[in-house]
Scaffold this motif. Structure first.
Motif, PDB file in Angstrom:
ATOM      1  N   LEU A  35      -1.432   4.709   6.560  1.00 36.40           N
ATOM      2  CA  LEU A  35      -1.217   3.299   6.240  1.00 36.40           C
ATOM      3  C   LEU A  35      -1.321   2.444   7.495  1.00 36.40           C
ATOM      4  CD1 LEU A  35       1.818   3.782   3.818  1.00 36.40           C
ATOM      5  CD2 LEU A  35      -0.540   3.244   3.173  1.00 36.40           C
ATOM      6  N   SER A  36      -1.714   1.203   7.315  1.00 39.92           N
ATOM      7  CA  SER A  36      -1.852   0.272   8.433  1.00 39.92           C
ATOM      8  C   SER A  36      -0.493  -0.068   9.016  1.00 39.92           C
ATOM      9  CB  SER A  36      -2.540  -1.014   7.958  1.00 39.92           C
ATOM     10  OG  SER A  36      -3.795  -0.724   7.387  1.00 39.92           O
ATOM     11  N   GLY A  38       2.749  -1.871   9.857  1.00 46.90           N
ATOM     12  CA  GLY A  38       3.452  -2.863   9.060  1.00 46.90           C
ATOM     13  C   GLY A  38       3.478  -2.538   7.583  1.00 46.90           C
ATOM     14  N   GLU A  39       2.666  -1.546   7.156  1.00 46.64           N
ATOM     15  CA  GLU A  39       2.605  -1.164   5.741  1.00 46.64           C
ATOM     16  C   GLU A  39       3.238   0.202   5.485  1.00 46.64           C
ATOM     17  OE1 GLU A  39       1.362  -3.068   3.223  1.00 46.64           O
ATOM     18  OE2 GLU A  39       1.239  -4.634   4.751  1.00 46.64           O
ATOM     19  N   GLU A  40       3.938   0.729   6.488  1.00 51.31           N
ATOM     20  CA  GLU A  40       4.435   2.105   6.387  1.00 51.31           C
ATOM     21  C   GLU A  40       5.380   2.328   5.203  1.00 51.31           C
ATOM     22  OE1 GLU A  40       3.545   1.249  10.742  1.00 51.31           O
ATOM     23  OE2 GLU A  40       4.575   0.236   9.089  1.00 51.31           O
ATOM     24  N   TRP A  41       6.098   1.281   4.810  1.00 57.52           N
ATOM     25  CA  TRP A  41       7.063   1.413   3.716  1.00 57.52           C
ATOM     26  C   TRP A  41       6.503   0.926   2.374  1.00 57.52           C
ATOM     27  CZ3 TRP A  41      12.215   3.214   3.916  1.00 57.52           C
ATOM     28  CH2 TRP A  41      12.664   3.598   5.189  1.00 57.52           C
ATOM     29  N   SER A  42       5.244   0.554   2.334  1.00 56.22           N
ATOM     30  CA  SER A  42       4.698  -0.072   1.128  1.00 56.22           C
ATOM     31  C   SER A  42       4.590   0.886  -0.052  1.00 56.22           C
ATOM     32  CB  SER A  42       3.322  -0.682   1.432  1.00 56.22           C
ATOM     33  OG  SER A  42       2.403   0.303   1.863  1.00 56.22           O
ATOM     34  N   TYR A  43       4.538   2.192   0.208  1.00 50.93           N
ATOM     35  CA  TYR A  43       4.495   3.179  -0.864  1.00 50.93           C
ATOM     36  C   TYR A  43       5.859   3.843  -1.092  1.00 50.93           C
ATOM     37  CZ  TYR A  43      -0.545   3.097  -1.628  1.00 50.93           C
ATOM     38  OH  TYR A  43      -1.824   2.726  -1.976  1.00 50.93           O
ATOM     39  N   GLU A 261       7.657  -6.518  -8.662  1.00 43.03           N
ATOM     40  CA  GLU A 261       7.131  -5.572  -7.681  1.00 43.03           C
ATOM     41  C   GLU A 261       8.149  -4.603  -7.101  1.00 43.03           C
ATOM     42  OE1 GLU A 261       3.967  -5.346  -7.096  1.00 43.03           O
ATOM     43  OE2 GLU A 261       3.355  -7.135  -8.224  1.00 43.03           O
ATOM     44  N   ARG A 297      15.185  -2.026   2.514  1.00 41.27           N
ATOM     45  CA  ARG A 297      14.502  -3.185   1.935  1.00 41.27           C
ATOM     46  C   ARG A 297      15.446  -4.344   1.650  1.00 41.27           C
ATOM     47  NH1 ARG A 297      12.580  -7.065   1.113  1.00 41.27           N
ATOM     48  NH2 ARG A 297      10.894  -7.740  -0.251  1.00 41.27           N
TER      49      ARG A 297
END
Length: 422
Positions: A35-36, A38-43, A261, A297
């Motif tokens: 993951l890019s 800043g997106e490490e927690w997006s999944y 979301e 979060r």
């Protein structure tokens, strides 16, 4: 049926801790996406973060030390309390109870939510019971574990709802000798204290919430606020601030985003909690990642330590999380042609309301919506803080509770308690 109040100390059997270490050593980790930044927690909870916590949990985390600290700081008890329902009978509640040395202290019940626990009261209990400034109000603090959470007994039958929880908490307060009291809460606790205000206004004299939530105004219910909202939305398209401020509209937009979301956990726990419970009861790492994502979060850049994260998770692991998961489904119990959650957040009661608003709270509704459900006596916005206010911003929350109390005590002197602990 009620039982005598019994002293309680946490002591997890050694074989439970040995079993935990075995399970941690056998953990299977899923593949990780690239993951890019800043997106490490997006999944969801990242693999490396989890691996580090699991290694620390297995090799270095000292539960016995944590256990002793909790027992030393928080005076804990249990009592069998009536649920007000023939179907559910009576259940054993676990609770913290600390009285102030002040004879005129105000009784206060603190209600936690998910994935929190009674432990959240630990950062505010001393400041509430023994304020250093004699001008500040003092409190007798009671902090129960919700039914099925931590060390409170779950019901073996479906339908233990918010109404039943409020009944139990009110019975507990009366058992402790508090016939007039205030209530404070966030998350589920915010709904429980609303239930106390709705069904037990003769005892619950005021409530303070750090997660105020209600239903949208409608053409029949508060039409002027609906027109005000429509005007604010239309005004935002042309850069005008009409009706509601930009910040209030942002709060409503975030609530919409959250439900679309970020609420997958809620839908699972509200529909098939038992299926989820098998994985979270059997796998400590499954439970860790399910809770850890929310801790990160929902807070406002709070610097969680490994010990804090694992302590919060342990309180769900020890007796299993199934009761806390089922609570989401039970609170959907139909009541008066609607589900109980909707009823509790929308029903009007004359019990005074105080609200503290933190910027990273998942629900932030407009100020004047508070008047739709209760007499709004206190409303304060803060620049920092999130969902777990008592843990993230304890001094601020204490100060807000004090200010709200000073307002409501002037109107209701029955809140000045001279009771003796049973």
């Amino acid at each position: 049926m009620t039982s005598p109040i019994e002293k309680f100390n946490i002591h997890v059997p050694e074989d439970v801790l040995d079993d935990l270490k075995t399970r941690l050593a056998l953990t299977r980790f899923p593949n990780e996406l690239q993951l890019s930044p800043g997106e490490e927690w997006s999944y969801g909870t990242p693999e490396q973060v989890t691996r580090n916590l699991v290694e620390y949990w297995r090799t270095s985390f000292d539960w016995r030390h944590i256990e002793d600290e909790i027992n030393a700081h928080l005076p804990q008890y249990t009592a069998v309390v009536n649920t007000g329902s023939e179907e559910h009978g009576s259940l054993r509640l676990h609770f913290v109870h600390k009285r102030s040395t002040r004879p005129n202290a105000v009784p206060l019940i603190f209600s936690h939510g998910w994935p929190g626990s009674f432990l959240e009261v630990s950062k505010i209990i001393d400041g509430l019971t023994e304020p250093t400034d004699p001008k500040h109000p003092a409190f007798h603090v009671v902090a129960p574990s919700l039914p099925g959470y931590c060390f409170s007994e779950p019901s073996r039958k479906p339908g233990l709802s918010l109404k039943a929880t409020a009944y139990m908490f009110n019975e507990l307060m009366k058992l402790l000798g508090y016939t007039a009291y205030m209530a404070q809460g966030g998350d589920w606790g915010a709904m429980v204290i609303r239930a106390l205000a709705i069904w037990h206004p003769e005892n619950c004299k005021a409530i303070h919430s750090n997660m105020f939530i209600t239903t949208m105004p409608t053409p029949i219910r508060h039409p002027f606020k609906l027109v005000k909202l429509i005007g604010a939305v239309l005004g935002s398209f042309v850069g005008l601030e009409i009706g509601y401020s930009k910040d209030e509209l942002e709060g409503l937009k975030f609530a919409k985003y959250f439900m679309e979301e970020e609420s997958g956990y809620m839908h699972v726990q509200s529909t098939k909690p038992q299926t989820l419970a098998y994985g979270l009861t059997d796998s400590p790492v499954g439970l860790l990642t399910w809770l850890h994502e929310k801790l990160r979060r929902w807070t406002d850049d709070y610097p969680w330590t490994d010990d804090e994260i694992l302590t919060w998770v342990m309180l769900y692991w020890i007796n299993g999380p199934v009761g806390s998961l089922r609570y989401y489904k039970e609170a959907k119990t139909p009541y008066l042609k609607t589900d109980e959650r909707t009823y509790v957040v929308s029903q009007y009661t004359n019990v005074p309301l105080g609200v503290s608003v933190f910027p990273n709270e998942v629900f932030r509704f407009p100020h004047d919506w508070g008047h739709m459900v209760q007499p709004l006596k206190f409303w304060k916005k803060h620049e920092k803080g999130g969902h777990f206010a008592a843990w993230e911003r304890p001094k601020i929350l204490i100060d807000d509770i004090r200010q709200f109390t000073e307002i409501v005590v002037q109107d209701d002197l029955s809140l000045r308690s001279n009771t003796i602990s049973t």
